[in-house]
Design a protein around this motif. Structure first.
Motif, mmCIF file in Angstrom:
data_model
loop_
_atom_site.group_PDB
_atom_site.id
_atom_site.type_symbol
_atom_site.label_atom_id
_atom_site.label_comp_id
_atom_site.label_asym_id
_atom_site.label_seq_id
_atom_site.Cartn_x
_atom_site.Cartn_y
_atom_site.Cartn_z
ATOM 1 N N GLU A 49 38.684 35.594 36.436
ATOM 2 C CA GLU A 49 39.603 36.604 36.708
ATOM 3 C C GLU A 49 40.376 35.965 38.057
ATOM 4 O O GLU A 49 41.708 36.069 37.854
ATOM 5 C CB GLU A 49 38.942 38.076 37.104
ATOM 6 N N THR A 119 41.617 39.371 30.928
ATOM 7 C CA THR A 119 40.603 38.744 31.702
ATOM 8 C C THR A 119 39.760 39.893 32.626
ATOM 9 O O THR A 119 38.658 39.961 32.604
ATOM 10 C CB THR A 119 41.143 37.448 32.333
ATOM 11 N N ALA A 120 40.687 40.729 33.050
ATOM 12 C CA ALA A 120 40.181 41.776 34.017
ATOM 13 C C ALA A 120 39.310 42.557 33.036
ATOM 14 O O ALA A 120 38.432 43.236 33.473
ATOM 15 C CB ALA A 120 40.955 42.443 34.690
ATOM 16 N N THR A 123 36.103 41.197 31.913
ATOM 17 C CA THR A 123 35.303 41.386 33.146
ATOM 18 C C THR A 123 34.301 42.653 32.996
ATOM 19 O O THR A 123 33.235 42.747 32.929
ATOM 20 C CB THR A 123 35.826 41.049 34.309
#
Length: 433
Positions: A49, A119-120, A123
């Motif tokens: 991230e 990407t967040a 996660t």
């Protein structure tokens, strides 16, 4: 003979003994919180991230002008020229700014921003995966611990029975065969106890590793779940349609795939800008001197000072198919993102269907196991009466005792399978976030 009702009551009292709530114990919420804080998988996801955030910042630099300074020292020689100084110094500062690139820079910033968002979300999906692993390990440890308590109770009861049978044998009330079988039963129960201890140790190690705790850390779990006696005391399962809708809305992986598709579409547009006209504004200021021993340094620097401004226009004509190849590659990546979304959606649907059926099945197995334990308990009382009346051999009596213990283990496994399935459904619905 030993009163079987007393044995059964003692057996269930020990098997149902719950973990004491004390300082230093871990609840399920504590375990999930610790995993979020210390998981190496989550740490790696957070690093990705951060990398995505850096990529956004790098992409934005394309909108800024560039400025650089240069200092060039040159030693030179002309073999057939005499009385030259052999030294030249050039000083300068230059800058450039892209006025137009077909929108490639802006599209690249948008693409990197979307990638950062994806990407967040990825996660968050990793966090879900870690939570699922913790749930499995936690429930496995609870089941193993309860089975160990059952095994401990079995050993104590078998030892008490053997001591009682020893006295009966000494009094001539039973045969040597019955005493030997009782002793063998103690050894078998101790073997089962060791197996149960190994299961607890393995489950605890798995959970400890998921929580990233040192191997020398002693920890116990405190679980109110052990006090739940029947699935009837739990909330009713939601309908499958409601579960599916909630899970799809709360699934970070699907959201990440959707954002990744948008980022891939932006990348395709960026690749197509390779054939766009580029307009660049440049400026330069420079001076220099040429001497080795000259005293006119100041004048050379002053009168050699030159300022310039340029407007550059780059018009791509033939690039050997490089732009077309980049566009095709970007389109392939875009298609891959779309396929990934469809695959993840199918995987989620399959997992939900299995989990939902497992939860319903586990509830029914739990109820059936409760009835089976009750039936085996009554059967053991009858077997004891038959044994006292001489109508049942000791071997058959032991078989009935073992049936009760197996029923208790089945009950424990069914109970925690049901609780695990329900917790996993809550996880998929986003209720544990």
């Amino acid at each position: 003979m030993i009163n079987t009702k007393v044995l059964i009551n003692a057996f269930f009292a020990m098997a149902a003994f719950t973990t004491v709530f004390a300082e230093g114990t871990w609840t399920l919420e504590d375990c999930l919180k610790q995993a979020k804080k210390s998981s190496l998988k989550l740490e790696s996801a957070k690093l990705r991230e951060q990398s995505a955030d850096i990529s956004v910042k790098q992409a934005k630099t394309g909108n800024y002008p560039t400025v650089s300074a240069n200092i060039q020292n040159t030693l030179y020689d002309h073999p057939y020229v005499y009385n030259e100084d052999h030294y030249r110094l050039n000083l300068g500062i230059s800058g450039s700014y892209t006025l137009w690139d077909g929108g490639a820079t802006s599209l690249n910033v948008e693409s990197k921003t979307l990638t950062k968002e994806a990407t967040a979300l990825a996660t968050q999906q990793t966090e879900r995966s870690v939570q699922e692993s913790v749930l499995n390990a936690y429930m496995s440890l609870l089941a193993a611990s309860e089975n160990l308590r059952t095994a401990d109770a079995s050993v104590e009861l078998a030892q008490a029975e053997f001591e009682h049978y020893t006295k009966l044998y000494e009094a001539g009330s039973i045969t040597k065969k019955d005493l030997t079988q009782s002793q063998s039963n103690v050894l078998q129960k101790q073997t089962s106890q060791l197996t149960a201890q190994l299961s607890v140790s393995t489950a605890k190690t798995t959970l400890r590793q998921l929580l990233e705790l040192d191997d020398n850390v002693e920890f116990q779990i405190s679980a109110p779940e052990t006090n739940i006696e029947s699935p009837d005391s739990l909330e009713a399962l939601p309908t499958y349609e409601q579960l599916k809708a909630d899970a799809q809305n709360a699934h970070p992986g699907l959201k990440s795939d959707s954002v990744s598709i948008r980022a891939a579409q932006k990348n395709t547009q960026v690749a197509g800008k390779g054939s766009s006209i580029t307009v660049t504004l440049g400026a330069n200021s420079s001076t220099g001197l040429q001497a080795w021993q000259s005293k006119a340094y100041k004048d050379q620097l002053k009168y050699g000072w030159q300022n310039s401004i340029t407007l550059g226009i780059n018009i791509p004509i033939i690039d050997g198919g490089a732009t077309a190849s980049k566009v095709l590659q970007a389109q392939v990546s875009e298609t891959e993102s779309q396929v990934s979304l469809k695959e993840d959606l199918k995987t989620l649907e399959n997992n939900l269907e299995k989990l939902y059926l497992n939860a319903m099945s586990a509830d029914m197995q739990w109820k059936a196991a409760i009835l089976q334990v009750q039936a085996e308990s009554e059967a053991l009382v009858v077997a004891e009466e038959q044994r006292n009346a001489g109508a049942l051999t000791y071997t058959d009596f032991l078989t009935q005792k073992n049936n009760l213990e197996k029923a208790q283990i089945t009950l424990t496994n069914a109970k925690y399978t049901s609780l695990l399935s329900r917790k996993l459904l809550e996880l998929y619905q986003g209720k544990l976030d």
